[in-house]
Structure formats: structure tokens, C-alpha cells
Design a protein around this motif. Structure first.
Motif, PDB file in Angstrom:
ATOM      1  N   LEU A  79    -113.197  31.260  59.016  1.00 17.52           N
ATOM      2  CA  LEU A  79    -112.660  30.748  57.654  1.00 17.52           C
ATOM      3  C   LEU A  79    -112.339  32.076  56.985  1.00 17.52           C
ATOM      4  O   LEU A  79    -112.606  32.161  55.858  1.00 17.52           O
ATOM      5  CB  LEU A  79    -113.468  29.976  57.069  1.00 17.52           C
ATOM      6  CG  LEU A  79    -113.855  28.703  57.821  1.00 17.52           C
ATOM      7  CD1 LEU A  79    -114.707  27.785  56.957  1.00 17.52           C
ATOM      8  CD2 LEU A  79    -112.484  27.867  57.775  1.00 17.52           C
ATOM      9  N   THR A  80    -111.789  33.002  57.343  1.00 12.69           N
ATOM     10  CA  THR A  80    -111.733  34.361  56.845  1.00 12.69           C
ATOM     11  C   THR A  80    -110.177  34.741  56.427  1.00 12.69           C
ATOM     12  O   THR A  80    -110.003  35.600  55.786  1.00 12.69           O
ATOM     13  CB  THR A  80    -112.107  35.659  57.456  1.00 12.69           C
ATOM     14  OG1 THR A  80    -111.594  35.746  58.777  1.00 12.69           O
ATOM     15  CG2 THR A  80    -113.670  35.359  57.690  1.00 12.69           C
ATOM     16  N   GLN A  81    -109.315  33.863  56.848  1.00 14.48           N
ATOM     17  CA  GLN A  81    -107.686  34.280  56.910  1.00 14.48           C
ATOM     18  C   GLN A  81    -107.037  33.208  55.746  1.00 14.48           C
ATOM     19  O   GLN A  81    -106.886  32.166  56.138  1.00 14.48           O
ATOM     20  CB  GLN A  81    -107.049  34.199  58.071  1.00 14.48           C
ATOM     21  CG  GLN A  81    -107.642  35.043  59.243  1.00 14.48           C
ATOM     22  CD  GLN A  81    -106.726  34.956  60.547  1.00 14.48           C
ATOM     23  OE1 GLN A  81    -105.654  35.054  60.482  1.00 14.48           O
ATOM     24  NE2 GLN A  81    -107.287  34.487  61.968  1.00 14.48           N
ATOM     25  N   ASP A  82    -106.846  33.807  54.710  1.00 16.11           N
ATOM     26  CA  ASP A  82    -106.121  33.044  53.500  1.00 16.11           C
ATOM     27  C   ASP A  82    -104.819  32.621  53.934  1.00 16.11           C
ATOM     28  O   ASP A  82    -104.204  33.481  54.577  1.00 16.11           O
ATOM     29  CB  ASP A  82    -105.942  34.070  52.462  1.00 16.11           C
ATOM     30  CG  ASP A  82    -105.542  33.277  51.107  1.00 16.11           C
ATOM     31  OD1 ASP A  82    -106.066  32.220  50.616  1.00 16.11           O
ATOM     32  OD2 ASP A  82    -104.426  33.639  50.608  1.00 16.11           O
ATOM     33  N   PRO A  83    -104.210  31.640  53.717  1.00 15.80           N
ATOM     34  CA  PRO A  83    -104.818  30.556  53.064  1.00 15.80           C
ATOM     35  C   PRO A  83    -105.503  29.600  53.924  1.00 15.80           C
ATOM     36  O   PRO A  83    -106.076  28.240  53.316  1.00 15.80           O
ATOM     37  CB  PRO A  83    -103.630  29.799  52.334  1.00 15.80           C
ATOM     38  CG  PRO A  83    -102.625  29.736  53.413  1.00 15.80           C
ATOM     39  CD  PRO A  83    -102.674  31.276  54.109  1.00 15.80           C
ATOM     40  N   TYR A  84    -105.718  29.675  55.127  1.00 16.18           N
ATOM     41  CA  TYR A  84    -106.338  28.685  55.973  1.00 16.18           C
ATOM     42  C   TYR A  84    -107.742  28.824  56.230  1.00 16.18           C
ATOM     43  O   TYR A  84    -108.412  29.308  57.153  1.00 16.18           O
ATOM     44  CB  TYR A  84    -105.599  28.949  57.494  1.00 16.18           C
ATOM     45  CG  TYR A  84    -104.154  28.872  57.537  1.00 16.18           C
ATOM     46  CD1 TYR A  84    -103.680  27.664  57.400  1.00 16.18           C
ATOM     47  CD2 TYR A  84    -103.503  30.106  57.462  1.00 16.18           C
ATOM     48  CE1 TYR A  84    -102.178  27.608  57.228  1.00 16.18           C
ATOM     49  CE2 TYR A  84    -102.166  30.078  57.481  1.00 16.18           C
ATOM     50  CZ  TYR A  84    -101.289  28.901  57.285  1.00 16.18           C
ATOM     51  OH  TYR A  84    -100.207  28.685  57.131  1.00 16.18           O
ATOM     52  N   ASP A  85    -108.288  28.950  55.118  1.00 18.62           N
ATOM     53  CA  ASP A  85    -109.915  29.269  54.868  1.00 18.62           C
ATOM     54  C   ASP A  85    -110.541  28.044  54.159  1.00 18.62           C
ATOM     55  O   ASP A  85    -111.730  28.429  53.406  1.00 18.62           O
ATOM     56  CB  ASP A  85    -110.187  30.642  54.144  1.00 18.62           C
ATOM     57  CG  ASP A  85    -109.305  30.591  52.552  1.00 18.62           C
ATOM     58  OD1 ASP A  85    -108.672  29.452  52.214  1.00 18.62           O
ATOM     59  OD2 ASP A  85    -109.455  31.480  51.915  1.00 18.62           O
ATOM     60  N   GLU A  86    -110.062  26.761  54.271  1.00 17.70           N
ATOM     61  CA  GLU A  86    -110.658  25.836  53.310  1.00 17.70           C
ATOM     62  C   GLU A  86    -111.681  25.087  54.270  1.00 17.70           C
ATOM     63  O   GLU A  86    -112.864  24.563  53.468  1.00 17.70           O
ATOM     64  CB  GLU A  86    -109.488  24.859  52.800  1.00 17.70           C
ATOM     65  CG  GLU A  86    -108.615  25.541  52.069  1.00 17.70           C
ATOM     66  CD  GLU A  86    -107.591  24.882  51.334  1.00 17.70           C
ATOM     67  OE1 GLU A  86    -107.199  23.826  51.846  1.00 17.70           O
ATOM     68  OE2 GLU A  86    -106.886  25.398  50.443  1.00 17.70           O
ATOM     69  N   PHE A  87    -111.373  24.860  55.379  1.00 16.64           N
ATOM     70  CA  PHE A  87    -112.241  23.829  56.222  1.00 16.64           C
ATOM     71  C   PHE A  87    -111.800  23.940  57.605  1.00 16.64           C
ATOM     72  O   PHE A  87    -110.707  24.360  58.014  1.00 16.64           O
ATOM     73  CB  PHE A  87    -112.206  22.433  55.682  1.00 16.64           C
ATOM     74  CG  PHE A  87    -111.003  21.775  55.959  1.00 16.64           C
ATOM     75  CD1 PHE A  87    -110.580  20.903  56.843  1.00 16.64           C
ATOM     76  CD2 PHE A  87    -110.171  21.691  54.873  1.00 16.64           C
ATOM     77  CE1 PHE A  87    -109.493  20.443  56.999  1.00 16.64           C
ATOM     78  CE2 PHE A  87    -108.916  21.090  54.993  1.00 16.64           C
ATOM     79  CZ  PHE A  87    -108.449  20.362  56.032  1.00 16.64           C
ATOM     80  N   CYS A  88    -112.630  23.432  58.476  1.00 13.09           N
ATOM     81  CA  CYS A  88    -112.362  23.502  60.047  1.00 13.09           C
ATOM     82  C   CYS A  88    -112.039  22.261  60.412  1.00 13.09           C
ATOM     83  O   CYS A  88    -112.573  21.022  60.030  1.00 13.09           O
ATOM     84  CB  CYS A  88    -113.711  23.942  60.795  1.00 13.09           C
ATOM     85  SG  CYS A  88    -114.340  25.613  60.398  1.00 13.09           S
ATOM     86  N   LEU A  89    -111.227  22.114  61.358  1.00 14.94           N
ATOM     87  CA  LEU A  89    -110.983  20.870  62.234  1.00 14.94           C
ATOM     88  C   LEU A  89    -111.169  21.189  63.695  1.00 14.94           C
ATOM     89  O   LEU A  89    -110.306  22.110  64.475  1.00 14.94           O
ATOM     90  CB  LEU A  89    -109.581  20.494  62.165  1.00 14.94           C
ATOM     91  CG  LEU A  89    -109.217  19.761  60.793  1.00 14.94           C
ATOM     92  CD1 LEU A  89    -107.626  19.277  60.886  1.00 14.94           C
ATOM     93  CD2 LEU A  89    -109.962  18.251  60.662  1.00 14.94           C
ATOM     94  N   GLY A  90    -112.452  21.166  64.269  1.00  9.54           N
ATOM     95  CA  GLY A  90    -112.840  21.438  65.726  1.00  9.54           C
ATOM     96  C   GLY A  90    -112.621  23.140  65.262  1.00  9.54           C
ATOM     97  O   GLY A  90    -113.564  23.898  64.503  1.00  9.54           O
ATOM     98  N   VAL A  91    -111.966  23.763  66.320  1.00 10.77           N
ATOM     99  CA  VAL A  91    -111.995  25.237  66.005  1.00 10.77           C
ATOM    100  C   VAL A  91    -110.923  25.858  65.361  1.00 10.77           C
ATOM    101  O   VAL A  91    -110.628  27.148  65.262  1.00 10.77           O
ATOM    102  CB  VAL A  91    -111.843  25.871  67.580  1.00 10.77           C
ATOM    103  CG1 VAL A  91    -113.200  25.430  68.461  1.00 10.77           C
ATOM    104  CG2 VAL A  91    -110.641  25.408  68.432  1.00 10.77           C
ATOM    105  N   ARG A  92    -110.040  24.693  64.505  1.00 13.06           N
ATOM    106  CA  ARG A  92    -109.043  25.264  63.736  1.00 13.06           C
ATOM    107  C   ARG A  92    -109.437  25.731  62.623  1.00 13.06           C
ATOM    108  O   ARG A  92    -110.168  24.966  61.968  1.00 13.06           O
ATOM    109  CB  ARG A  92    -107.917  24.358  63.732  1.00 13.06           C
ATOM    110  CG  ARG A  92    -107.087  23.989  65.148  1.00 13.06           C
ATOM    111  CD  ARG A  92    -106.189  22.332  64.874  1.00 13.06           C
ATOM    112  NE  ARG A  92    -105.651  22.298  66.303  1.00 13.06           N
ATOM    113  CZ  ARG A  92    -105.948  21.227  66.880  1.00 13.06           C
ATOM    114  NH1 ARG A  92    -107.087  20.510  66.528  1.00 13.06           N
ATOM    115  NH2 ARG A  92    -105.470  20.926  68.147  1.00 13.06           N
ATOM    116  N   SER A  93    -108.713  26.751  61.987  1.00 11.35           N
ATOM    117  CA  SER A  93    -109.189  26.937  60.475  1.00 11.35           C
ATOM    118  C   SER A  93    -107.943  26.342  59.546  1.00 11.35           C
ATOM    119  O   SER A  93    -106.722  26.872  59.705  1.00 11.35           O
ATOM    120  CB  SER A  93    -109.184  28.319  60.191  1.00 11.35           C
ATOM    121  OG  SER A  93    -108.035  28.998  60.833  1.00 11.35           O
TER     122      SER A  93
END
Length: 298
Positions: A79-93
Motif C-alpha cells: 500500500l505504498t503506491q499512490d493512488p493504489y494505496d487505499e485497501f487490499c483485495l487479496g494481494v492487489r493494492s
């Protein structure tokens, strides 16, 4: 020769049996696939005038919680890569459109996993893949998304219809105490519909009354059914252009309700920065004719 013919018949019977079994299995799989398509794929208006077939079912490799996916041992994704830093779906950010761009009355409710889920567009980074994974799906909003949902919850608060009246009824007089009453306030609490896990509640704080004579707004007690709010008019209304039902020139008095708003998740109050914590009703009024009592001086 007879034995060879018998053997061939047995082989042909076995081939027919295998074919029948394979055909049954194929038809069963096809029926299951068709059933899955009927349940999971729906035709939705994802944007005004734009319709898509949308898969509303979570895949087997998706964490359907929509939260941070920590499982008690930290996030499962980066969860360190903006904007994909909001929540997890499995191993996906992932990130999500919150509030949802689709009106709630158009969500595929029959597939909603729980009342806490919202249906929206999700985009995710997948480890070791360059292509962005995206789809419309049900998610439980992550904690930092609550302010966005707060505006939805706030918008679902509805203030009651009320009426404003005054005494002495019919006409009041210069220098006299004019009392204002409100009817239709209910019990002083309004509860809005939920937005994801969030709910807004309004508690009547006070009533504002504008007597209509340019004297300014008066703050009154919240319960004007039993407690009147008083005002003294210092001038007659004979120059006013608004007329009451009896044709008397009148001051356009009006009132509105002011509520303190709180937000809760599962009954626990939460703070939502940037979301209003007060709600004002529309103004509603009445016409107040003000006359003058003639005094006889001896």
C-alpha cells in the motif's frame, strides 16, 4: 469368430457409455456456466447513457472484505503506491470510487453481500503485472473513505415538514408580545438511511425565527410546541405588500430547524473531517399582520 464379435460389441458399448457420460458432464458444466452468468452478470448503467455487462461476483482469488486485508498480521498487499494505496483485495493494492458513481437505487441489490457493502468501480495493481486490474464490484469501504460516504449519509437526512403559527391569532399589535409556535417537529430526532456502514443522525438543536420586520433572526428553544418564542413588533405592517387571507398587509415571518448531526458506524460515533455537523431545514413561514391599538387620552 463369435468371441471376436462379442468383444467388439462390448467395446462399442463402452465407447457409447463414455460418450454419454462426457455429454452429460458437458451439459452439466454448460448449465452451471449459464446459471453463473445469469447470477453474476448484470446490465448496468455505469455512467449516464453508458451501459455495460458487469460481473458482480467476486472471483476465487479476491478477498471480498474490501478492507485493508490485514488478517491480523499486516496488509497482504503493498500500500505504498499512490493512488493504489487505499485497501487490499487479496494481494492487489487498490483504490475505489467513493462515493459510488452509480446511484444506490441502481445497484444490483440481489447480489449485495451485506448492508455494509457498496457497489462501485475498483482499480488495483497486481504484483508482477503491468496491466491495471479493474472492475465494478461490492466492497466494504475502508476507514479513510468514510468522509466521502459521510456526504452521502448527510444527504439522506430529511427534515420534517412543519407549520409556523402565532398568537394572538389573526392579528398582533405594536408593543405586544407576539408568540410563535411550531407544529410537526416529531420527537426532535431524524435518522438517515445508511451509506455503506455509516449512518447520520440529526438532533434538533434550536429553531431560528425571522419575524419578517428586519429586526434579525431569533434563536428559540427546540420545542416550540409547548414553549413559545416571543417577539415584540415595533412597527405596523400597513406598508407591507404581502397580504394575508383576510387582505391585511403582513410581515412575512418564517422559521427553520437547526440540527446537530452525528455519524456512527455500528453504533459507535465517528468524526468525519470536512463533513457538516449541522443541518438546517428549509424555511417555512406565515404572514403576520401587525396593527396598532388606539388609546383614548382624556
Amino acid at each position: 469368430m463369435l468371441k471376436l464379435r462379442t468383444l467388439l460389441q462390448v467395446l462399442l458399448a463402452c465407447v457409447a457409455l463414455v460418450a454419454a457420460l462426457l455429454g452429460t458432464t458437458t451439459m452439466t458444466v454448460a448449465a452451471e456456466d449459464a446459471q453463473t452468468r445469469n447470477v453474476c452478470w448484470v446490465y448496468l448503467e455505469v455512467r449516464p447513457g453508458v451501459f455495460e455487462y458487469v460481473n458482480v461476483c467476486a472471483g476465487p482469488d479476491e478477498d471480498d472484505g474490501g478492507g485493508d486485508g490485514d488478517g491480523g498480521g499486516g496488509p497482504k498487499c503493498d500500500l505504498t503506491q499512490d493512488p493504489y494505496d487505499e485497501f487490499c483485495l487479496g494481494v492487489r493494492s487498490c483504490r475505489a470510487d467513493i462515493p459510488s458513481p452509480i446511484p444506490e437505487d441502481k445497484w444490483p441489490e440481489e447480489t449485495r453481500p451485506s448492508p455494509d457493502h457498496i457497489f462501485t468501480f475498483v482499480e488495483c495493481l497486481v504484483p508482477d503485472e503491468e496491466e491495471i486490474w479493474s472492475r465494478w464490484r461490492w466492497v466494504i469501504p475502508y476507514e479513510d473513505a468514510l468522509p466521502g460516504l459521510g456526504w452521502q449519509a448527510f444527504g439522506r437526512l430529511e427534515t420534517p415538514a412543519f407549520t409556523l403559527s402565532f398568537a394572538p391569532a389573526g392579528m398582533t399589535y405594536v408593543g405586544a408580545d407576539t408568540r410563535f409556535f411550531l407544529d410537526g417537529l416529531g420527537d426532535g430526532e431524524i435518522i438517515g438511511g445508511v451509506a455503506g456502514p455509516l449512518q447520520a443522525t440529526g438532533t434538533l438543536s434550536h429553531v431560528e425565527i425571522d419575524p419578517g420586520d428586519s429586526s434579525g433572526i431569533i434563536d428559540c428553544q427546540p420545542d416550540l410546541r409547548a414553549n413559545a418564542c416571543e417577539h415584540v413588533y415595533l412597527s405596523m405592517s400597513h406598508e407591507q405588500v404581502t397580504l394575508d387571507l383576510d387582505g391585511h398587509p403582513s410581515f412575512p415571518a418564517q422559521a427553520r430547524l437547526v440540527y446537530d448531526v452525528t455519524f456512527t458506524v455500528g453504533g459507535v460515533e465517528v468524526d468525519l473531517p470536512g463533513v457538516p455537523d449541522t443541518l438546517e431545514s428549509p424555511w417555512n413561514g406565515t404572514l403576520v399582520p401587525v396593527g396598532e391599538i388606539q388609546a383614548l387620552v382624556r
